[in-house]
Design a protein around this motif. Structure first.
Motif, PDB file in Angstrom:
ATOM      1  N   GLY A 215     -13.940  -4.205  -1.335  1.00 49.02           N
ATOM      2  CA  GLY A 215     -14.410  -3.098  -2.148  1.00 49.02           C
ATOM      3  C   GLY A 215     -15.414  -2.205  -1.454  1.00 49.02           C
ATOM      4  O   GLY A 215     -16.166  -1.481  -2.113  1.00 49.02           O
ATOM      5  N   LEU A 216     -15.461  -2.202  -0.167  1.00 47.34           N
ATOM      6  CA  LEU A 216     -16.379  -1.360   0.583  1.00 47.34           C
ATOM      7  C   LEU A 216     -15.717  -0.016   0.876  1.00 47.34           C
ATOM      8  O   LEU A 216     -14.487   0.088   0.914  1.00 47.34           O
ATOM      9  CB  LEU A 216     -16.761  -2.040   1.907  1.00 47.34           C
ATOM     10  N   PRO A 217     -16.506   1.041   1.105  1.00 49.76           N
ATOM     11  CA  PRO A 217     -15.891   2.319   1.509  1.00 49.76           C
ATOM     12  C   PRO A 217     -15.290   2.176   2.910  1.00 49.76           C
ATOM     13  O   PRO A 217     -15.753   1.380   3.724  1.00 49.76           O
ATOM     14  CB  PRO A 217     -17.059   3.305   1.492  1.00 49.76           C
ATOM     15  N   LEU A 218     -14.255   2.958   3.163  1.00 49.67           N
ATOM     16  CA  LEU A 218     -13.588   2.858   4.470  1.00 49.67           C
ATOM     17  C   LEU A 218     -14.525   3.234   5.613  1.00 49.67           C
ATOM     18  O   LEU A 218     -14.534   2.589   6.653  1.00 49.67           O
ATOM     19  CB  LEU A 218     -12.341   3.738   4.498  1.00 49.67           C
ATOM     20  N   ILE A 219     -15.323   4.285   5.393  1.00 51.41           N
ATOM     21  CA  ILE A 219     -16.317   4.681   6.401  1.00 51.41           C
ATOM     22  C   ILE A 219     -17.680   4.634   5.721  1.00 51.41           C
ATOM     23  O   ILE A 219     -17.893   5.271   4.693  1.00 51.41           O
ATOM     24  CB  ILE A 219     -16.040   6.091   6.949  1.00 51.41           C
ATOM     25  N   ASP A 220     -18.596   3.893   6.293  1.00 50.79           N
ATOM     26  CA  ASP A 220     -19.928   3.748   5.718  1.00 50.79           C
ATOM     27  C   ASP A 220     -20.687   5.065   5.843  1.00 50.79           C
ATOM     28  O   ASP A 220     -20.653   5.723   6.883  1.00 50.79           O
ATOM     29  CB  ASP A 220     -20.682   2.630   6.442  1.00 50.79           C
ATOM     30  N   ARG A 221     -21.365   5.436   4.761  1.00 53.05           N
ATOM     31  CA  ARG A 221     -22.107   6.694   4.770  1.00 53.05           C
ATOM     32  C   ARG A 221     -23.236   6.638   5.794  1.00 53.05           C
ATOM     33  O   ARG A 221     -23.531   7.627   6.455  1.00 53.05           O
ATOM     34  CB  ARG A 221     -22.661   6.944   3.379  1.00 53.05           C
TER      35      ARG A 221
END
Length: 141
Positions: free
Chosen positions: A112-118
């Protein structure tokens, strides 16, 4: 085909440099058809063949060297060369990088993590210019 033409040109150049020219016999007879009633000599007629440029005197050597050359060229260079080129290892590791990217995407989707970390790079480490340093420079985002 172009190679054969080039080889023939080299043969002509070699003949010109060595002084070999085609010599024709000159018939000084006044009769046009003197040899009609006479029997010709028993020697077989010369075979008319075009050399591939490997040997200008012997037809069998010329043909054998030509066949060996083309066999080695096609077999070794094209077949084995293509086989080796197909199975070379990836020197730039493109396949490895793509495989790692797919594994990372699958891991992030499952957790459930974003594909690219902010915050891929820590914002504390980034130095941005101040408003005074920017002045009237237009900033396009």
């Amino acid at each position: 085909m172009a190679g054969v033409v080039r080889l023939q040109g080299l043969q002509r150049l070699r003949n010109a440099l060595t002084g070999v020219t085609s010599r024709r016999s000159i018939n000084s007879s006044s009769k046009k058809c003197e040899a009609k009633g006479q029997t010709q000599s028993a020697e077989p007629p010369k075979e008319n063949w075009v050399s591939y440029g490997f040997d200008s005197k012997n037809k069998t050597i010329d043909r054998n060297v030509m066949k060996q050359t083309f066999f080695v060229t096609v077999t070794v260079c094209l077949v084995f060369g293509g086989f080796g080129w197909s199975y070379l290892p990836d020197p730039l590791l493109k396949d490895w990088a793509q495989r790692e990217a797919y594994l990372l995407i699958r891991y992030r989707e499952e957790n459930g993590l974003p594909l690219i970390d902010r915050n891929l790079i820590d914002p504390a480490k980034i130095k941005l210019p101040s408003d005074e340093e920017l002045g009237d420079t237009e900033i396009i985002i």
